[in-house]
Each structure stands twice: as C-alpha cells, then as structure tokens.
Design an enzyme around this catalytic site. Structure first.
Site, PDB file in Angstrom:
ATOM      1  N   ARG A  16      42.820  36.368  42.032  1.00  0.00           N
ATOM      2  CA  ARG A  16      42.411  37.680  42.548  1.00  0.00           C
ATOM      3  C   ARG A  16      42.067  37.563  44.009  1.00  0.00           C
ATOM      4  O   ARG A  16      41.607  36.513  44.457  1.00  0.00           O
ATOM      5  CB  ARG A  16      41.103  38.110  41.872  1.00  0.00           C
ATOM      6  CG  ARG A  16      41.196  38.761  40.567  1.00  0.00           C
ATOM      7  CD  ARG A  16      39.788  39.136  40.114  1.00  0.00           C
ATOM      8  NE  ARG A  16      39.484  40.510  40.468  1.00  0.00           N
ATOM      9  CZ  ARG A  16      39.902  41.549  39.771  1.00  0.00           C
ATOM     10  NH1 ARG A  16      40.605  41.369  38.677  1.00  0.00           N
ATOM     11  NH2 ARG A  16      39.597  42.775  40.140  1.00  0.00           N
ATOM     12  N   LYS A  23      36.867  48.723  41.108  1.00  0.00           N
ATOM     13  CA  LYS A  23      36.950  50.183  41.098  1.00  0.00           C
ATOM     14  C   LYS A  23      35.667  50.802  40.555  1.00  0.00           C
ATOM     15  O   LYS A  23      35.247  51.854  41.015  1.00  0.00           O
ATOM     16  CB  LYS A  23      38.148  50.630  40.249  1.00  0.00           C
ATOM     17  CG  LYS A  23      39.466  50.458  40.976  1.00  0.00           C
ATOM     18  CD  LYS A  23      40.626  50.954  40.150  1.00  0.00           C
ATOM     19  CE  LYS A  23      40.977  49.984  39.055  1.00  0.00           C
ATOM     20  NZ  LYS A  23      42.228  50.317  38.361  1.00  0.00           N
ATOM     21  N   GLU A  78      45.593  50.803  36.248  1.00  0.00           N
ATOM     22  CA  GLU A  78      44.978  51.822  35.408  1.00  0.00           C
ATOM     23  C   GLU A  78      44.553  52.953  36.345  1.00  0.00           C
ATOM     24  O   GLU A  78      43.877  52.705  37.351  1.00  0.00           O
ATOM     25  CB  GLU A  78      43.743  51.243  34.688  1.00  0.00           C
ATOM     26  CG  GLU A  78      43.152  52.292  33.780  1.00  0.00           C
ATOM     27  CD  GLU A  78      41.932  51.828  32.978  1.00  0.00           C
ATOM     28  OE1 GLU A  78      41.527  50.657  33.090  1.00  0.00           O
ATOM     29  OE2 GLU A  78      41.397  52.675  32.245  1.00  0.00           O
TER      30      GLU A  78
HETATM   31  P1  ATP Z   1      39.195  46.583  39.074  1.00  0.00           P
HETATM   32  O1  ATP Z   1      38.455  45.434  38.492  1.00  0.00           O
HETATM   33  O2  ATP Z   1      38.981  46.765  40.532  1.00  0.00           O
HETATM   34  O3  ATP Z   1      39.031  47.854  38.327  1.00  0.00           O
HETATM   35  P2  ATP Z   1      41.548  46.089  37.656  1.00  0.00           P
HETATM   36  O4  ATP Z   1      42.056  44.721  37.519  1.00  0.00           O
HETATM   37  O5  ATP Z   1      40.872  46.718  36.511  1.00  0.00           O
HETATM   38  O6  ATP Z   1      40.697  46.164  38.975  1.00  0.00           O
HETATM   39  P3  ATP Z   1      44.018  47.450  37.409  1.00  0.00           P
HETATM   40  O7  ATP Z   1      44.323  48.836  37.817  1.00  0.00           O
HETATM   41  O8  ATP Z   1      43.943  47.131  35.980  1.00  0.00           O
HETATM   42  O9  ATP Z   1      42.679  47.058  38.146  1.00  0.00           O
HETATM   43  O10 ATP Z   1      44.976  46.427  38.153  1.00  0.00           O
HETATM   44  C1  ATP Z   1      46.354  46.588  38.355  1.00  0.00           C
HETATM   45  C2  ATP Z   1      46.935  45.264  38.766  1.00  0.00           C
HETATM   46  O11 ATP Z   1      46.323  44.820  39.987  1.00  0.00           O
HETATM   47  C3  ATP Z   1      46.665  44.186  37.738  1.00  0.00           C
HETATM   48  O12 ATP Z   1      47.853  43.437  37.565  1.00  0.00           O
HETATM   49  C4  ATP Z   1      45.584  43.347  38.340  1.00  0.00           C
HETATM   50  O13 ATP Z   1      45.692  42.022  37.919  1.00  0.00           O
HETATM   51  C5  ATP Z   1      45.834  43.514  39.840  1.00  0.00           C
HETATM   52  N1  ATP Z   1      44.589  43.360  40.597  1.00  0.00           N
HETATM   53  C6  ATP Z   1      43.445  44.053  40.440  1.00  0.00           C
HETATM   54  N2  ATP Z   1      42.480  43.603  41.270  1.00  0.00           N
HETATM   55  C7  ATP Z   1      43.039  42.598  41.982  1.00  0.00           C
HETATM   56  C8  ATP Z   1      42.555  41.731  43.003  1.00  0.00           C
HETATM   57  N3  ATP Z   1      41.305  41.801  43.463  1.00  0.00           N
HETATM   58  N4  ATP Z   1      43.416  40.818  43.508  1.00  0.00           N
HETATM   59  C9  ATP Z   1      44.676  40.740  43.058  1.00  0.00           C
HETATM   60  N5  ATP Z   1      45.189  41.519  42.111  1.00  0.00           N
HETATM   61  C10 ATP Z   1      44.391  42.451  41.567  1.00  0.00           C
HETATM   62 MG    MG Z   2      41.738  46.910  34.632  1.00  0.00          MG
END
Ligand code: ATP
Ligand code: MG
Length: 557
Positions: free
Chosen positions: A268, A278, A41
């Site tokens: 994760r 983020k 995102e």
């Molecule tokens: P955040 O919680 O930091 O905002 P998010 O999961 O909302 O992270 P996205 O931009 O939606 O962030 O994530 C894009 C991809 O990266 C998704 O497939 C998510 O599962 C993966 N991802 C995000 N954070 C991690 C992490 N800490 N370890 C592994 N994969 C991750």
């Molecule tokens: Mg997300």
C-alpha cells in the site's frame, strides 16, 4: 528483433508484479491473455494510494497489450453512493487512463446468489443465526482451533428455505448470515466458515434499489467477479495476501475450465503527515475539519488536483517509489519534489506580492509608464515572453524594506544598498512614511535610468533583487498557503483520536495580496511560479475577477 539479452534487460526494468505477469505470458497462462481491473468500492473519493493501484492495473494492461476494466465493488449499500461512482471515473480519466469497460459487482448479484444456492445444495454453506459476538467467540485464534456453530449441521432443505427467506426480506438485519462450511480448525483463519452473505434491508442499493435484501461479502464477491469477467491478474494490496487461498478456494468450487484469475499483492502507499483511508477522510469532510473532499490539504486525487498537482507529477511520484512486498511510509517530500520537477518547466514565472507596501520612485517621470518584456520561463524555450507594465509606483513585499538595517540586510533601507527591481531598474531607498501606529505605509526611492534590465546598463551587479508589481495595473488576490494536514509524521500509528493530531496551522489565507496584470484573467487550473514564493494553482473559487491561488509547494523542500 529482440535478442535474449534485450529481454533480460527489459525484465530488469520491470517491477516485481510486471515480472510475474511477463512470466505468465511467456508460459502461455490463460492463453497468454492479460486482463486486469481496478476495483474501487464507491464509498469515498479516490486518494493517492488508489493512484498507485491505478497506475499498476492500467499500466500492466498497456504494457502487455491487454485490457483493464473499471469495476465498482458495490456490495455494501450502507456506505455507497453515485456521487462516488462519478468522482472515481472523473479522477481516473484525469490521471490519464481509460478503462475498456465499466462493470459493477452488483451486475453479478444474481449470478452470485445462484452460486450461493448451489453451495447450499452441495452442503458447502449454511445459515447461522448466532449473534456476531457469539460467532467471533467461536473463531479461535491462529494457534487454537475454532468451535463449530450449533447451526452448522442444519439440513440442506432448511438452509435453502432460510436463505431464500433471508433474501425476501423476512428477517431483520443482523439476525442471520450465510456461511461457507469449510473448516473451523483451519490454520488460515479466513477458512473458518467465512461469511458469504449478510442481510441489509435498511438501505436501498444505489443501483439495484430494493431488489436485494442480502448482499455478498467481499471474499465471496471479489474473486467470482474477477472470474466472470475474465480477469487474469487480480492485483491488490498486501493485506489481501491472507485472503488469497480463500479467493482460489471459491473459484475452484465452480470453475469448469482451466482458466483462473491470479491474485497478486503489492504494498500500500502510505505518506507522512496524512491519512490514507476513506473512512477517516470522510470523517474530516463530514465534521467540517477540512473544506471538502477536494480541500487542497487532502491526499485525495481531487484535492491534489486543486492544490496544483498535475497527473504527470503524480504518476512520476508513483513510478519513483515503485512496488514492493514490504509495507512502507513514504516521505511526503518525495511527492513535493515530483511537483516541483514537473512544474518547473511548465509554470509561468510571475510576480505576486503577499504583503504589499507601496514604493514611490521619486525621480521617475510622473504620468509615464513603460512596458517591460519578461521571459515567461527561462527553463522552457517555448514559453515565450509577456509584457509587464512598470511605472512610478509599485508594490513591494513589506519584508523587503527596513527603516533601520544592519550591514547584513541586503535589501531596501534608506541610505542603504542598491537593489534591483526584478527585470526592471536598480533603485535605492531614500525614506519612508508611517501611520500613527508606526507601520510603514510608503517607501520612497530613486532609480537609475541607465540600469534597465536587458540593456547594457542592466548588467550592473547588485547584491539583491526584489519582486514588485505595478500599482495601477496589478490586481488583488487571495492566496492560500498550505502546510501539512497533520502535525505528526504517522497519524495512523498514534494512539487516540486521529482528529486530535490535525495541524492547526495547515491553512493560512492571505487576503489583499497583489499579483501582476497578466494574472487578471487566470482561470482555475492555470499554474504559475510566484517568484521566490513557490508554485501556485488558480483555485476553483476564482470567479468574477476575484482571484484565488493555492500554493502547491514552496520552491525548495
Ligand atoms: P480505504 O482503506 O482507503 O478505504 P480501500 O482499500 O478500502 O481503501 P478500495 O476502494 O477497496 O479502497 O480500493 C480499490 C483498490 O485500490 C484496491 O485494489 C486496493 O487494494 C487499492 N488501494 C487502496 N488503498 C491503497 C493504497 N493506499 N495504496 C495502494 N493501493 C491501494
Ligand atoms: Mg475496501
């Protein structure tokens, strides 16, 4: 030709997701095709957790001859921005990956909208006018069923009319939602009439502007987008495992063929002494608690890059920790070890003096200098040599001299031991000069001309070797030393405000350091080992002869 045991052997080296994909390919699922996507995102910069997902998404496509697309999951205009879209692309490329295509969930807004209309017409969705609080109250619990909304049995005509008017912007944000009509007693809470659409009129979308007033929720957008694109393996983190049945449900409602994307989940990445979110990182940036998204203390890809991490070191770390089905907290020292391992053969070894005092070699001929030839990196044969000027006056570390020293002090002290100036001569301190406050300003020493390194006399053994830089040709530099951003191991697990857990000592700026002449033209990104001190990266702030270096890691963990 590969034999059965080769295949078995290869399978053993695969992580569990790769094994699943291999099994699917062998079964000819989706025609044996492999297609993945990385779906960020665009609401912040990528962090090293994302690198874990990137390595898997792109790595699997590479390994199985498939493709991986970059898809921006841009369904919430309130938090999204092109700044993030751009930085995400830059960071993925820097990590060494190239997507096949770039897609945006917003490309599918019309298709998703049409699908929502179809759901309404089939009696599978309804407009709910209750407040978020009321809806939450009706959710029930995992062990007790929820309660039906009073709007659940509206007529199809009424639902169509309301949803169309929602999408024209006739109703204020938060006044209505479109919900899937599934089962308020379903054992999986995600099936209790999940939200499909919400009204957002307050923020224009970074790509579609003011065209849309309703936006699809993650669950309604993600699987469908995967399906529209032909994704075969939709890989995500474990928290989405409970969403998987809903992911499948939505697709089953409209798919007309055999093809199905499969969602699979892995753990994760979490790392000690930092936060991997983020939302929290944005707070640190906005409140000036760090110097920006690319502050070298941040776990962002751009922060790590600025700190001096290479793509190889990040990938090697990700590879070492692997992929499992269990949440874990990885020790940051593993990441640091990966940096050391990568930088050891790569970084030129040079002298930097953080807290300089002048040392005058009184028996060295005045007005004379010599060029010493130094190895750039004993761990790398191809690194070559460089010339380092040496003269009568050098800077040494203040801590390498003591006016009065006991027998356990092996470095310089008047009348004390012989000490080697690294790659140069053996010297012996004779005395020092002090200012009015008693601080040493100059150290005096004599040298033995027959002990030059690289000559026969250079083999003479002494107990210690100290760093130096030539007074006349060395250059001033600012050096930034970093420590952990947070004072506690797992800030996300603590009660209270995570900002109160920041390490107040996480950055120490040293001005007036001296580095050897060969660093005068260092460019941002150039990497060095400062002997005895650590690995350093030339910072982006380096300009017009003003050198700034970031410590990536110390030499030992
Ligand atoms: P955040 O919680 O930091 O905002 P998010 O999961 O909302 O992270 P996205 O931009 O939606 O962030 O994530 C894009 C991809 O990266 C998704 O497939 C998510 O599962 C993966 N991802 C995000 N954070 C991690 C992490 N800490 N370890 C592994 N994969 C991750
Ligand atoms: Mg997300």
């Amino acid at each position: 030709m590969s034999t059965k045991s080769d295949v078995k052997e290869e399978k053993k080296n695969l992580n569990f997701i790769e094994q699943i994909v291999m099994g699917d390919v062998e079964k000819g699922l989706n025609g044996g095709r492999v297609q993945t996507r990385f779906p960020p995102e665009p609401n912040g910069y990528l962090h090293i957790g994302h690198a874990k997902a990137i390595c898997l998404d792109f790595g699997i496509a590479e390994r199985f001859g498939g493709k991986c697309n970059l898809r921006f999951d841009d369904t919430n205009p309130v938090k999204e921005d092109v700044e993030y879209v751009d930085s995400i692309q830059e960071d993925i490329k820097w990590l060494g990956y190239q997507w096949e295509n770039i897609y945006y969930a917003s490309d599918y807004f019309q298709q998703l909208y049409d699908l929502a209309i179809r759901f309404i017409k089939e009696g599978k969705a309804y407009v709910d006018e209750q407040s978020a609080e009321e809806i939450a109250k009706q959710k029930g619990t995992p062990t007790t069923p929820g309660t039906n909304s009073p709007y659940r049995d509206r007529s199809i005509e009424e639902n169509l009319d309301l949803f169309e008017r929602m999408s024209k912007g006739e109703f204020p944000d938060g006044s209505m939602i479109l919900r899937a009509k599934i089962d308020m007693a379903h054992p999986n809470m995600h099936f209790r009439d999940p939200i499909m659409y919400r009204i957002i009129t307050s923020h224009p979308h970074h790509r579609t502007g003011n065209q849309w007033k309703v936006y699809p929720m993650y669950d309604f957008a993600h699987g469908q987008s995967d399906y529209f694109e032909g994704v075969t393996h939709s890989l995500c983190t474990l928290e989405f495992e409970v969403h998987r049945p809903l992911y499948d449900y939505y697709i089953d409602q409209f798919a007309t063929d055999e093809y199905r994307p499969k969602q699979r989940e892995f753990n994760r990445l979490n790392i000690t002494y930092t936060v991997m979110s983020k939302r929290k990182m944005l707070q640190l940036v906005q409140e000036g608690l760090v110097r920006g998204w690319d502050d070298p203390r941040m776990p962002t890809i751009c922060g790590l890059r600025r700190r001096g991490y290479t793509p190889e070191s990040i990938r090697s770390f990700i590879n070492k920790i692997g992929y499992t089905k269990y949440e874990a907290l990885n020790d940051v020292s593993l990441l640091e070890a990966a940096a050391r391992e990568d930088l050891k053969p790569r970084a030129t070894r040079v002298c930097a003096i953080l807290d300089p005092i002048k040392l005058v070699i009184t028996n060295y001929p005045e007005g004379t200098t010599e060029d010493l030839v130094m190895e750039n990196n004993p761990d790398n044969e191809t690194a070559g040599t460089r010339v380092v000027p040496f003269g009568r006056e050098v800077y040494i570390e203040r801590g390498d001299f003591r006016e009065e020293a006991d027998k356990d002090f092996y470095r310089l002290s008047p009348g004390g031991r012989e000490v080697r100036l690294k790659g140069a001569y053996i010297i012996q301190a004779t005395g020092c000069e002090k200012d009015a406050e008693g601080n040493v300003t100059t150290v005096y020493a004599t040298y033995d001309p027959n002990t030059k390194s690289g000559t026969e006399g250079g083999n003479k053994k002494v107990k210690s070797t100290i760093n130096w830089v030539d007074v006349n040709t060395s250059v001033e530099a600012e050096i930034r030393l970093y420590d952990r951003l947070f004072a506690v191991e797992n800030p996300s697990a603590e009660e209270g405000d995570f900002r109160d857990l920041l390490n107040p000592e996480s950055m120490k700026v040293i001005t007036g350091a001296r580095v050897e002449k060969s660093l005068a033209d260092a460019k941002p990104g150039d990497k060095y080992q400062f002997l005895k001190i650590g690995y350093f990266n030339t910072d982006l702030d380096t300009k017009d002869g003003q050198l700034v270096f970031n410590r990536t890691v110390s030499l030992k963990g």
